[in-house]
Design an enzyme around this catalytic site. Structure first.
Site, PDB file in Angstrom:
ATOM      1  N   HIS A  44     -28.768 -88.778  68.938  1.00 17.00           N
ATOM      2  CA  HIS A  44     -28.787 -89.690  67.779  1.00 17.00           C
ATOM      3  C   HIS A  44     -30.161 -89.789  67.130  1.00 17.00           C
ATOM      4  O   HIS A  44     -30.296 -90.352  66.051  1.00 17.00           O
ATOM      5  CB  HIS A  44     -28.313 -91.082  68.214  1.00 17.00           C
ATOM      6  N   ASP A  83     -36.750 -91.152  61.761  1.00 17.74           N
ATOM      7  CA  ASP A  83     -35.468 -91.744  62.133  1.00 17.74           C
ATOM      8  C   ASP A  83     -34.425 -90.635  62.203  1.00 17.74           C
ATOM      9  O   ASP A  83     -34.329 -89.830  61.270  1.00 17.74           O
ATOM     10  CB  ASP A  83     -35.064 -92.786  61.071  1.00 17.74           C
TER      11      ASP A  83
HETATM   12  P1  ADP Z   1     -31.176 -97.597  65.118  1.00 19.70           P
HETATM   13  O1  ADP Z   1     -29.996 -96.908  65.712  1.00 19.70           O
HETATM   14  O2  ADP Z   1     -32.469 -96.926  65.393  1.00 19.70           O
HETATM   15  O3  ADP Z   1     -31.252 -99.046  65.438  1.00 19.70           O
HETATM   16  P2  ADP Z   1     -29.816 -97.332  62.492  1.00 19.70           P
HETATM   17  O4  ADP Z   1     -30.289 -97.760  61.149  1.00 19.70           O
HETATM   18  O5  ADP Z   1     -29.271 -95.973  62.551  1.00 19.70           O
HETATM   19  O6  ADP Z   1     -31.046 -97.538  63.505  1.00 19.70           O
HETATM   20  O7  ADP Z   1     -28.692 -98.304  62.998  1.00 19.70           O
HETATM   21  C1  ADP Z   1     -28.935 -99.678  63.155  1.00 19.70           C
HETATM   22  C2  ADP Z   1     -27.626-100.449  63.138  1.00 19.70           C
HETATM   23  O8  ADP Z   1     -27.900-101.769  63.606  1.00 19.70           O
HETATM   24  C3  ADP Z   1     -27.055-100.579  61.742  1.00 19.70           C
HETATM   25  O9  ADP Z   1     -25.649-100.534  61.803  1.00 19.70           O
HETATM   26  C4  ADP Z   1     -27.549-101.955  61.285  1.00 19.70           C
HETATM   27  O10 ADP Z   1     -26.715-102.613  60.366  1.00 19.70           O
HETATM   28  C5  ADP Z   1     -27.577-102.708  62.600  1.00 19.70           C
HETATM   29  N1  ADP Z   1     -28.626-103.735  62.528  1.00 19.70           N
HETATM   30  C6  ADP Z   1     -29.945-103.547  62.429  1.00 19.70           C
HETATM   31  N2  ADP Z   1     -30.585-104.729  62.340  1.00 19.70           N
HETATM   32  C7  ADP Z   1     -29.639-105.688  62.350  1.00 19.70           C
HETATM   33  C8  ADP Z   1     -29.639-107.108  62.261  1.00 19.70           C
HETATM   34  N3  ADP Z   1     -30.769-107.806  62.134  1.00 19.70           N
HETATM   35  N4  ADP Z   1     -28.453-107.729  62.317  1.00 19.70           N
HETATM   36  C9  ADP Z   1     -27.321-107.035  62.460  1.00 19.70           C
HETATM   37  N5  ADP Z   1     -27.248-105.718  62.528  1.00 19.70           N
HETATM   38  C10 ADP Z   1     -28.383-105.044  62.486  1.00 19.70           C
HETATM   39  O1  F6P Z   2     -30.118 -95.086  67.745  1.00 20.55           O
HETATM   40  C1  F6P Z   2     -30.904 -95.083  68.832  1.00 20.55           C
HETATM   41  C2  F6P Z   2     -30.600 -96.173  69.858  1.00 20.55           C
HETATM   42  O2  F6P Z   2     -31.323 -95.911  71.013  1.00 20.55           O
HETATM   43  C3  F6P Z   2     -29.149 -96.299  70.248  1.00 20.55           C
HETATM   44  O3  F6P Z   2     -28.754 -95.366  71.213  1.00 20.55           O
HETATM   45  C4  F6P Z   2     -29.147 -97.710  70.726  1.00 20.55           C
HETATM   46  O4  F6P Z   2     -27.886 -98.293  70.830  1.00 20.55           O
HETATM   47  C5  F6P Z   2     -30.026 -98.401  69.718  1.00 20.55           C
HETATM   48  O5  F6P Z   2     -30.994 -97.444  69.393  1.00 20.55           O
HETATM   49  C6  F6P Z   2     -30.610 -99.709  70.229  1.00 20.55           C
HETATM   50  O6  F6P Z   2     -31.499 -99.518  71.313  1.00 20.55           O
HETATM   51  P1  F6P Z   2     -31.293-100.133  72.757  1.00 20.55           P
HETATM   52  O7  F6P Z   2     -29.975 -99.675  73.270  1.00 20.55           O
HETATM   53  O8  F6P Z   2     -32.452 -99.647  73.556  1.00 20.55           O
HETATM   54  O9  F6P Z   2     -31.298-101.637  72.589  1.00 20.55           O
END
Ligand code: ADP
Ligand code: F6P
Length: 459
Positions: A157, A365
């Protein structure tokens, strides 16, 4: 149809079903599991001091959920350690933050091995195994050691870095060789595939054929990119339903005539939040007409809070937000609203829809789903502008965004200024290109394509 076995660090237990907090990835995996029937393995998110940790097994129709608590030592060395203090910074090009030790790597090997022990008794001969993310790179190797011949796919991912960066990791050889025990390796983008192939060719003397198969160390593996996406239809629906909801009304009321610039990220140094704050400060200095007429709302729930790099980042951001607000706030206007909390998906969708700018500027990212969610949430009659980092995987697809270099604070400043002044026609034109993309390539297509690629391997 073969049963599906999914392994991911986090598991979406059925008690979460139908709640608006469920994310697209969890929903897509669950949907695939329900379609094929199968088992979902992962960490329960808890730590246990028990000498012998028993898995918790939960059955819901044709899907079984098996979760395991981590011992304090495994939590420290596997999760906080090798996964999040060695691999995560390395895969996101933050060599200055990489912490490496043999102890951490042993913890990582141990937990991968524990999971292979856990999975083995559940396996049927025809099951398809689908492993998610950097926590479980060694899993195929551990399962193969136990004579497991099932078809196995792995999806990363996060980014796959250039060969030069990867090779700073003392275990890079073992990590890549272990990946070759899968039948399919999926990456988010073409450029991560190219970085991987570069390593295979130049470090392993491997070869590649025109169908995307890699031949190295006596193994044959399909390597392909599968850009992950969101449940576009569902997110559009959520954002429409959020209009007029109590939270959105309160937000609109509190903003007055101010344009809203929104950032939503886990509190992670890879997300580039610090430069976003600095660019906004720069905007207020350089273009004072945006004072009082704009507000930056950064939502950033605490993530991996036991890891020191994350603790330091939290302090840095608090200082920066405090500094900007101290300098520019007035008795009736605050430039930055900085919130360390999560919101449910409907509220989030409503906030995105009300924002004139989605500011998504990660330093690195894998994909960045927030960028796609921002696009899906827009009102077609008055869409906002997406400002997107060139180093987010999503930039390969979302060409209607204003693409910026997240290290270039001046460039982010200019992008915000341009966006705040952009004509409605241009906003619409840009948005249509992006919504068409994510309507066609959604999370359902992603999971189907990944599983099809594993299924169609001939062993
Ligand atoms: P990562 O997997 O690194 O966290 P992504 O942008 O790919 O980054 O995915 C993050 C997910 O978590 C998205 O679906 C986003 O809407 C959710 N998310 C991030 N911050 C918040 C928040 N403050 N409240 C609810 N959902 C969140
Ligand atoms: O997208 C990367 C990721 O490590 C996911 O696998 C994971 O669910 C998300 O970020 C949040 O991180 P964590 O599981 O360490 O709270």
């Amino acid at each position: 149809m073969n049963r599906l076995i999914v392994i991911s660090n986090r598991v979406m237990l059925p008690s979460l079903n139908n709640k608006e907090s469920a994310g697209g990835l969890g929903v897509a995996i669950e949907e695939s599991l329900k379609r094929n029937g199968g088992v979902w393995f992962g960490w329960s998110g808890e730590i246990s001091n028990d000498k012998k940790i028993e898995p918790e097994v939960l059955k819901n129709d044709n899907v079984t959920y098996v979760t395991l608590k981590l011992s304090p030592e495994n939590y420290e060395n596997f999760y906080n350690g090798y996964s999040n203090a060695s691999l995560w910074p390395l895969l996101h090009y933050r060599l200055d933050l990489v912490e490496y030790s043999k102890k951490k790597y042993s913890g990582y090997q141990r937990v991968n091995s524990i999971f292979s022990d856990l999975i083995s008794p559940f396996l049927l001969k025809e099951d398809i195994i689908w492993v998610q993310d950097y926590h479980f790179i060694l899993l195929a190797r551990e399962l193969r050691k136990k004579k497991c011949t099932n078809k196995m796919g792995f999806f990363l991912h996060v980014p796959w870095p250039s060969k030069e960066v990867l090779m700073t990791l003392p275990d890079h050889k073992e990590i890549v060789e272990s990946l070759l025990d899968y039948d399919v390796i999926g990456f988010q983008t073409k450029s991560y595939v190219l970085s991987f192939l570069d390593y295979i060719i130049r470090e392993m003397n491997g070869t590649i054929d025109s169908d995307g198969f890699v031949f190295a160390k006596g193994k044959k593996v399909k390597v392909q990119h599968f850009p992950i996406s969101i449940d576009t239809e569902k997110f559009i629906e959520l954002s429409k339903n959020a209009v007029g909801s109590a939270h959105v009304n309160r937000l609109v009321e509190s903003l007055g005539k101010s344009n809203l610039i929104i950032g939503v990220d886990r509190l992670d140094y890879s997300k580039g939040i610090i430069n976003r704050f600095k660019a906004y400060e720069n905007l207020l200095e350089k273009y004072p007409e945006h004072k009082r007429n704009s507000t930056l709302m950064q939502i950033a729930p605490i993530s991996r809070g036991d890891v020191w790099q994350y603790k330091e980042l939290r302090q840095e951001l608090e200082t920066e937000a405090g500094h900007i607000n101290g300098l520019y706030s007035d008795f009736d206007w605050t430039p930055i609203r900085y919130l360390n909390r999560g919101f449910n998906r409907k509220i989030l969708a409503g906030f995105f829809r009300r924002s004139q700018i989605g500011l998504v500027t990660p330093f690195r990212d894998g994909m960045n789903l927030v960028a796609k969610e921002y696009v899906a949430a827009q009102d077609p009659s008055n869409p906002g502008v997406l400002i997107l980092s060139q180093f987010a995987g999503a930039a390969e697809e979302l060409d209607g965004a204003i693409i910026v270099n997240p290290y270039d604070i001046e460039a982010i400043t200019e992008a915000i200024n341009i966006s705040l002044k952009m004509s409605s026609e241009e906003k619409l034109h840009r948005w249509i290109r992006m919504i068409e993309q994510i309507n066609e390539f959604d999370i359902h297509k992603w999971s189907k394509n990944c599983i099809k690629a594993i299924e169609s391997i001939t062993v």
